[in-house]
Write a protein that holds these residues in place. Structure first.
Motif, mmCIF file in Angstrom:
data_model
loop_
_atom_site.group_PDB
_atom_site.id
_atom_site.type_symbol
_atom_site.label_atom_id
_atom_site.label_comp_id
_atom_site.label_asym_id
_atom_site.label_seq_id
_atom_site.Cartn_x
_atom_site.Cartn_y
_atom_site.Cartn_z
ATOM 1 N N HIS A 29 87.503 64.136 101.015
ATOM 2 C CA HIS A 29 86.115 63.838 101.392
ATOM 3 C C HIS A 29 85.196 63.783 100.170
ATOM 4 C CE1 HIS A 29 82.716 63.557 104.070
ATOM 5 N NE2 HIS A 29 82.135 64.574 103.467
ATOM 6 N N LEU A 30 85.573 64.508 99.089
ATOM 7 C CA LEU A 30 84.733 64.574 97.898
ATOM 8 C C LEU A 30 85.078 63.520 96.848
ATOM 9 C CD1 LEU A 30 84.624 68.451 97.483
ATOM 10 C CD2 LEU A 30 82.851 66.973 98.414
ATOM 11 N N ARG A 56 80.202 48.834 92.971
ATOM 12 C CA ARG A 56 79.356 49.938 93.414
ATOM 13 C C ARG A 56 80.234 51.121 93.797
ATOM 14 N NH1 ARG A 56 77.294 45.161 95.226
ATOM 15 N NH2 ARG A 56 75.151 44.704 94.567
ATOM 16 N N VAL A 57 80.052 52.231 93.079
ATOM 17 C CA VAL A 57 80.876 53.419 93.300
ATOM 18 C C VAL A 57 79.985 54.556 93.793
ATOM 19 C CG1 VAL A 57 82.489 55.058 92.273
ATOM 20 C CG2 VAL A 57 82.401 52.702 91.413
ATOM 21 N N ASN A 58 80.313 55.079 94.961
ATOM 22 C CA ASN A 58 79.581 56.220 95.516
ATOM 23 C C ASN A 58 80.319 57.519 95.210
ATOM 24 O OD1 ASN A 58 77.609 54.560 96.634
ATOM 25 N ND2 ASN A 58 78.759 54.297 98.533
ATOM 26 N N ARG A 59 79.546 58.594 95.065
ATOM 27 C CA ARG A 59 80.073 59.939 94.850
ATOM 28 C C ARG A 59 81.004 59.978 93.634
ATOM 29 N NH1 ARG A 59 81.653 61.249 100.219
ATOM 30 N NH2 ARG A 59 83.757 60.662 99.690
ATOM 31 N N LEU A 60 80.548 59.452 92.505
ATOM 32 C CA LEU A 60 81.377 59.362 91.298
ATOM 33 C C LEU A 60 81.672 60.739 90.704
ATOM 34 C CD1 LEU A 60 82.789 57.517 89.266
ATOM 35 C CD2 LEU A 60 80.635 57.377 88.004
ATOM 36 N N GLY A 61 80.697 61.643 90.734
ATOM 37 C CA GLY A 61 80.908 62.981 90.183
ATOM 38 C C GLY A 61 81.213 62.932 88.692
ATOM 39 N N ASP A 62 82.270 63.627 88.284
ATOM 40 C CA ASP A 62 82.628 63.673 86.858
ATOM 41 C C ASP A 62 83.656 62.615 86.468
ATOM 42 O OD1 ASP A 62 84.780 64.694 88.216
ATOM 43 O OD2 ASP A 62 85.079 66.420 86.886
ATOM 44 N N LYS A 63 83.932 61.658 87.355
ATOM 45 C CA LYS A 63 84.907 60.597 87.065
ATOM 46 C C LYS A 63 84.246 59.479 86.260
ATOM 47 C CE LYS A 63 87.823 62.875 89.519
ATOM 48 N NZ LYS A 63 88.557 63.900 88.806
ATOM 49 N N GLY A 114 89.927 34.346 86.447
ATOM 50 C CA GLY A 114 91.093 35.198 86.690
ATOM 51 C C GLY A 114 90.735 36.491 87.378
ATOM 52 N N SER A 115 91.618 37.486 87.207
ATOM 53 C CA SER A 115 91.521 38.743 87.935
ATOM 54 C C SER A 115 90.981 39.867 87.051
ATOM 55 C CB SER A 115 92.911 39.114 88.458
ATOM 56 O OG SER A 115 92.863 40.297 89.189
ATOM 57 N N TYR A 116 89.991 40.589 87.589
ATOM 58 C CA TYR A 116 89.379 41.731 86.917
ATOM 59 C C TYR A 116 89.481 42.933 87.847
ATOM 60 C CZ TYR A 116 87.354 38.286 83.743
ATOM 61 O OH TYR A 116 87.186 37.273 82.838
ATOM 62 N N GLU A 117 89.544 44.135 87.260
ATOM 63 C CA GLU A 117 89.622 45.343 88.072
ATOM 64 C C GLU A 117 88.590 46.368 87.614
ATOM 65 O OE1 GLU A 117 93.570 46.877 87.933
ATOM 66 O OE2 GLU A 117 94.408 45.256 89.175
ATOM 67 N N CYS A 118 87.884 46.905 88.584
ATOM 68 C CA CYS A 118 86.988 48.043 88.357
ATOM 69 C C CYS A 118 87.788 49.275 88.780
ATOM 70 C CB CYS A 118 85.732 47.879 89.202
ATOM 71 S SG CYS A 118 84.613 49.293 89.117
ATOM 72 N N GLN A 119 87.988 50.215 87.838
ATOM 73 C CA GLN A 119 88.833 51.373 88.114
ATOM 74 C C GLN A 119 88.040 52.671 87.981
ATOM 75 O OE1 GLN A 119 92.270 51.188 85.551
ATOM 76 N NE2 GLN A 119 93.055 49.335 86.528
ATOM 77 N N VAL A 120 88.333 53.598 88.873
ATOM 78 C CA VAL A 120 87.738 54.932 88.820
ATOM 79 C C VAL A 120 88.841 55.906 88.433
ATOM 80 C CG1 VAL A 120 86.515 56.718 90.120
ATOM 81 C CG2 VAL A 120 86.059 54.313 90.588
ATOM 82 N N SER A 121 88.530 56.826 87.507
ATOM 83 C CA SER A 121 89.549 57.688 86.902
ATOM 84 C C SER A 121 89.980 58.857 87.782
ATOM 85 C CB SER A 121 89.043 58.231 85.557
ATOM 86 O OG SER A 121 87.885 59.037 85.763
ATOM 87 N N THR A 122 90.300 58.565 89.038
ATOM 88 C CA THR A 122 90.903 59.564 89.915
ATOM 89 C C THR A 122 92.411 59.535 89.664
ATOM 90 O OG1 THR A 122 91.013 57.884 91.646
ATOM 91 C CG2 THR A 122 89.139 59.395 91.700
ATOM 92 N N HIS A 123 93.159 60.420 90.327
ATOM 93 C CA HIS A 123 94.621 60.401 90.194
ATOM 94 C C HIS A 123 95.229 60.242 91.580
ATOM 95 C CE1 HIS A 123 98.467 61.039 88.330
ATOM 96 N NE2 HIS A 123 98.766 61.891 89.295
#
Length: 195
Positions: A29-30, A56-63, A114-123
Motif C-alpha cells: 500500500h505504501l 506521473r508518480v504518486n507516493r514516491l517517498g525516498d525512491k 522508439g521505446s522509452y521507460e520511466c522507472q521507479v527504483s523499487t525492488h
C-alpha cells in the motif's frame, strides 16, 4: 496437554500468517505507483518539434525516478532523479510539480522514435513505457478541381486558385506561409491573397 499445544500452535501459525499478510499489504500500500491507469502510452510528435514524455508518480517517498531509452537489448540511461546523463543536449528532465517527471526532447529527429521507460527504483523496479512516434507533415498542392498538381499552365489574366492540404500534423498550426519564388505572399492583397 497435546491437544492444547496443538491448538496453541495452530492459533500461533494463523496469527503469524495474518500478521505477515497485513504487513505485506501495508508495505504494498505504501509503494509508489503511476498515476496513469495503464503501464504504457504512445505519443506522436512532429519532426523538429519538442516532445514531452509524461511520467506521473504518486507516493514516491525516498525512491528515485529515471528515464531510459530501450533499443533492442540495449538500454541507455537518460536521466536519474533531476540529473541528465545523456551526451545529447536535446534531452533533459523537466519536473512539473507535484509528480510529473517529464522527459523533454528538443528538435526531434527520426532517430528519436522508439521505446522509452520511466522507472521507479523499487525492488523490482516499477516501469512505465512510452512509445514515441515521429511524423513529418505531408504537403500537397491541389487546383480548383481538387486535383493534385506539381506543375500547371494558365493563360495570362486568368484567375488561379491553389489549395494546400497538410496531413500528419499532430499539433494544429494557425499560420501557414505561402511563397512565390523568393517572395512571401501577403494575406491581404487587392488581387485575392490567402485564405
Amino acid at each position: 496437554m497435546t491437544a492444547s499445544l496443538s491448538s496453541l500452535w495452530s492459533y500461533s501459525a494463523v496469527t503469524e500468517d495474518r500478521y505477515h499478510h497485513a504487513l505485506h499489504a501495508d508495505h504494498h500500500h505504501l509503494l509508489p505507483y503511476f498515476h496513469e491507469h495503464q503501464n504504457a502510452s504512445s505519443i506522436t510528435a512532429q519532426l523538429g518539434s519538442t516532445a514531452f514524455l509524461h511520467c506521473r508518480v504518486n507516493r514516491l517517498g525516498d525512491k528515485t525516478v529515471s528515464w531510459v531509452r530501450r533499443d533492442g537489448d540495449q538500454i541507455k540511461l537518460l536521466t536519474w532523479g533531476l540529473h541528465t546523463y545523456s551526451n545529447d543536449a536535446r534531452y533533459s528532465l523537466n519536473f512539473e510539480h507535484p509528480n510529473n517527471w517529464k522527459l523533454q526532447i528538443k528538435y526531434t529527429q527520426r532517430r528519436d522514435q522508439g521505446s522509452y521507460e520511466c522507472q521507479v527504483s523499487t525492488h523490482p523496479p516499477r516501469v512505465f513505457s512510452v512509445t514515441l512516434n515521429i511524423v513529418a507533415p505531408l504537403v500537397d498542392i491541389i487546383d480548383a478541381r481538387g486535383s493534385s498538381i506539381s506543375e500547371k499552365f494558365y493563360k495570362t489574366g486568368s484567375t488561379i486558385e491553389l489549395k494546400c492540404t497538410i496531413s500528419q500534423m499532430p499539433q494544429a498550426q494557425t499560420f501557414i506561409l505561402w511563397r512565390h519564388g523568393d517572395h512571401m505572399l501577403n494575406y491581404d492583397t487587392s488581387r485575392g491573397g490567402i485564405r
